[in-house]
Write a protein that holds these residues in place. Structure first.
Motif, short mmCIF file in Angstrom:
data_model
loop_
_atom_site.label_atom_id
_atom_site.label_comp_id
_atom_site.label_asym_id
_atom_site.label_seq_id
_atom_site.Cartn_x
_atom_site.Cartn_y
_atom_site.Cartn_z
N UNK A 46 -12.44 -19.58 57.47
CA UNK A 46 -12.86 -20.15 56.18
C UNK A 46 -12.90 -19.06 55.12
N UNK A 47 -13.45 -17.91 55.48
CA UNK A 47 -13.51 -16.80 54.52
C UNK A 47 -12.11 -16.35 54.09
N UNK A 48 -11.21 -16.27 55.05
CA UNK A 48 -9.84 -15.86 54.71
C UNK A 48 -9.18 -16.87 53.78
N UNK A 49 -9.42 -18.15 54.00
CA UNK A 49 -8.84 -19.18 53.14
C UNK A 49 -9.40 -19.05 51.72
N UNK A 50 -10.70 -18.83 51.61
CA UNK A 50 -11.31 -18.67 50.29
C UNK A 50 -10.82 -17.38 49.62
N UNK A 51 -10.66 -16.31 50.42
CA UNK A 51 -10.13 -15.05 49.88
C UNK A 51 -8.72 -15.26 49.34
#
Length: 96
Positions: A46-51
């Protein structure tokens, strides 16, 4: 340096810092037990997608001409705040 350039530099520096934070969280996740590792990997995804979304916004602002970048700034700021909040939540979960 223009206001736009200063804004882009600030966003780029923040993005680099957050990428390093994700790397730390990934290292912790690899050391975790299986159940926790699965949950950790979901949070990291999820963090990578938001990044990645934040990177897209950064590039949109960078590519904008004239005063159009200021219109894109709002959407970019929203994406950055969302990522910042998600990263903060992930840090809390990983430190439990």
């Amino acid at each position: 340096m223009s206001l736009k350039d200063a804004y882009l530099d600030k966003l780029k520096a923040q993005l680099d810092e957050w990428s390093a934070d994700i790397d730390v969280l990934e290292a912790r996740a690899r050391k975790a037990e299986a159940d926790l590792r699965i949950k950790s990997e979901e949070h990291i995804a999820t963090l990578k997608a938001k990044r990645d979304e934040a990177k897209v916004k950064l590039e949109e602002v960078r590519a904008s001409a004239g005063d159009a970048w200021e219109e894109l700034r709002k959407g970019s700021d929203d994406a950055w705040e969302s990522f910042k909040h998600s990263l903060s939540e992930a840090r809390k979960k990983f430190s439990e």
